[in-house]
Design an enzyme around this catalytic site. Structure first.
Site, PDB file in Angstrom:
ATOM      1  N   GLY A  77      39.430  44.659  38.058  1.00 15.96           N
ATOM      2  CA  GLY A  77      40.704  45.379  37.987  1.00 15.96           C
ATOM      3  C   GLY A  77      40.502  46.787  37.462  1.00 15.96           C
ATOM      4  O   GLY A  77      39.374  47.255  37.355  1.00 15.96           O
ATOM      5  N   ASN A  78      41.582  47.450  37.156  1.00 14.84           N
ATOM      6  CA  ASN A  78      41.480  48.797  36.577  1.00 14.84           C
ATOM      7  C   ASN A  78      42.545  48.955  35.499  1.00 14.84           C
ATOM      8  O   ASN A  78      43.352  48.051  35.278  1.00 14.84           O
ATOM      9  CB  ASN A  78      41.600  49.862  37.673  1.00 14.84           C
ATOM     10  CG  ASN A  78      42.936  49.804  38.381  1.00 14.84           C
ATOM     11  OD1 ASN A  78      43.980  50.026  37.785  1.00 14.84           O
ATOM     12  ND2 ASN A  78      42.903  49.478  39.668  1.00 14.84           N
TER      13      ASN A  78
END
Ligand code: CTP
Length: 428
Positions: free
Chosen positions: A219-220
């Site tokens: 993810g980020n």
């Protein structure tokens, strides 16, 4: 919030009872200012009982309280619902011959007008001009719904449902303005107010997540704040808004105005599918989501296990560029906005990278921020440059540069979009 609800004399006045109830349920104080004609449809005791406040209509009632000035001054939000063609004309002309219009003239609060009238009146050039005047002055106008009217007729002119009025009004109060000039001053409520009326806007927000196995993902750090601020600003500007939400910080979706449709998604492939569907009807597409460029080549059915003390490699494959796909498939007139967070290096500045990306992506606007110093993710204040196509000498120009909260940026982006799209006739 102290809210003044002006009620004009139309059959839809009965719906204002539900507006009062809903506003009070949400904890607001409501002072109802009906016109004399409104009281022919709904009696003062109904308004008094529901609002818990005394009701007056005439500037000569309770003169000692100087109501014709006080009510407008004390308001933090002034809603006129329903607003008849007559009341709209009076507001546009700056008349103050009853308590409602005097309050509109004296308030410095955001003003929301929800017109309701027969279709012929709504389309009459006088009303069209009056509505345009109100919007130019920064009044937030909620377009009427289409449907059955008082007689056997039907068409645009119906007062939207109380829930929609309340959501629109509260969003306008929130995202609309901090401006305290008078309604006629021509200063800045205009930036976003009503400027996207009737437009369909789809906004993507948050960070995509690419599953590795049933419990893990890549993810980020996107919080989703900027995309959500954009959805709110577009909604406050009168647009119909769909928010395609990848992962966003908890709580951010909880108090969105009820009128914003939320489509939750996880991965970039989900995002691509949701955006393609939404784009079929969208006039404006805003890609604020932080999209993962890669995803694991394989999704494990079961949780990945360690084996001994060995490390592990994950093979990644490239995700589609959703924005580029939307640009390639765009319908005529569709307006597309991209976002970019860039860092500079020895070879090029962040700005140069952003310009190159703008050319490559082919969007109408690219909102770029320099994240070299890790300033953007999750913070409330941000600095952006809005890049737009130039004419002639330079093919890319800085349409705007600003530092402010994500709400400020959202309002500026909405204002830039509104300036650049073809105006549409104001129909629901
Ligand atoms: N974007 C997208 N699909 C992707 C990657 C990005 O739609 N696979 C969109 C983002 O939502 C944003 C814009 O493209 O509006 C720019 O995102 P960014 O990550 O800066 O662009 P990339 O093409 O991934 O460029 P880079 O190689 O610099 O990461």
């Amino acid at each position: 919030m102290r809210i003044v609800l002006g009620v004009a004399g139309g059959i839809a006045a009965y719906k204002s009872a539900h507006v009062i109830r809903r506003l009070r349920e949400l904890g607001h104080t409501v002072t109802v200012v009906p016109t004399a004609d409104a009281l022919k449809f709904v009696g003062a005791p109904t308004f008094e009982a529901l609002s818990g406040q005394p009701v007056t209509t005439d500037v000569f009632d309770e003169v000692d309280k100087v109501n014709h000035v006080r009510i407008g001054h004390e308001a933090e939000l002034l809603i006129v619902a329903p607003a008849t063609a007559n009341t709209i004309a009076k507001i546009a002309a700056g008349l103050a011959d009853d308590l409602l219009t005097a309050s509109v003239l004296t308030t410095t609060a955001p003003i929301v007008v929800a017109p309701a009238m027969h279709t012929e009146m709504w389309h009459n050039p006088a009303t069209v001009a009056n509505i345009a005047t109100l919007r130019e002055r920064g009044v937030h106008v909620l377009d009427p719904a289409v449907g059955r009217l008082t007689g056997p007729d039907s068409g645009p002119g119906r007062l939207p449902e109380p829930e929609e009025i309340v959501a629109f009004a509260l969003a306008a109060a929130e995202g609309g303005t901090t401006e305290t000039g008078t309604a006629g001053s021509g200063t800045d409520r205009t930036d976003s107010a009503g400027s996207l009326s009737g437009k369909r806007v789809v906004v993507s927000a948050g960070g995509t997540r690419e599953a590795l196995d049933p419990v893990r993902f890549l993810g980020n750090r996107s919080s989703g704040k900027q995309g959500i601020a954009l959805a709110r600003a577009a909604f406050a500007a009168g647009a119909r808004v769909e928010l395609v939400a990848a992962h966003v910080d908890s709580g951010l979706l909880a108090d969105l105005p009820a009128g914003i449709t939320v489509t939750p998604i996880e991965s970039t492939l989900d995002l691509q599918a949701a955006m393609a569907t939404a784009a079929e009807h969208a006039d404006i597409i805003i890609m604020a989501a932080a999209v993962a460029d890669f995803r694991p080549a394989r999704l494990a059915d079961a949780k990945l296990k360690k084996s001994g003390d060995e490390g592990m490699s994950i093979e990644l494959v490239q995700n589609p560029d959703v924005l580029a796909g939307l640009v390639a498939d765009r319908r005529p007139g569709q307006f597309i906005v991209g976002f970019a967070a860039e860092t500079g290096d020895a070879a090029h500045s962040a700005h140069e990278y952003a310009e190159a990306k703008f050319r490559r992506k082919g969007a109408d606007l690219l909102v770029f921020n320099d994240v070299s110093a890790d300033r953007a993710f999750g913070h409330d204040v941000t600095e952006v440059v809005i890049l737009a196509a130039g004419d002639g000498a330079s093919d890319v120009v800085d349409a705007a540069t600003l530092a402010g909260t994500k709400d400020d940026v959202a309002q500026k982006v909405v204002a830039e979009i509104a300036r650049r799209i073809t105006p549409v006739e104001s129909t629901p």
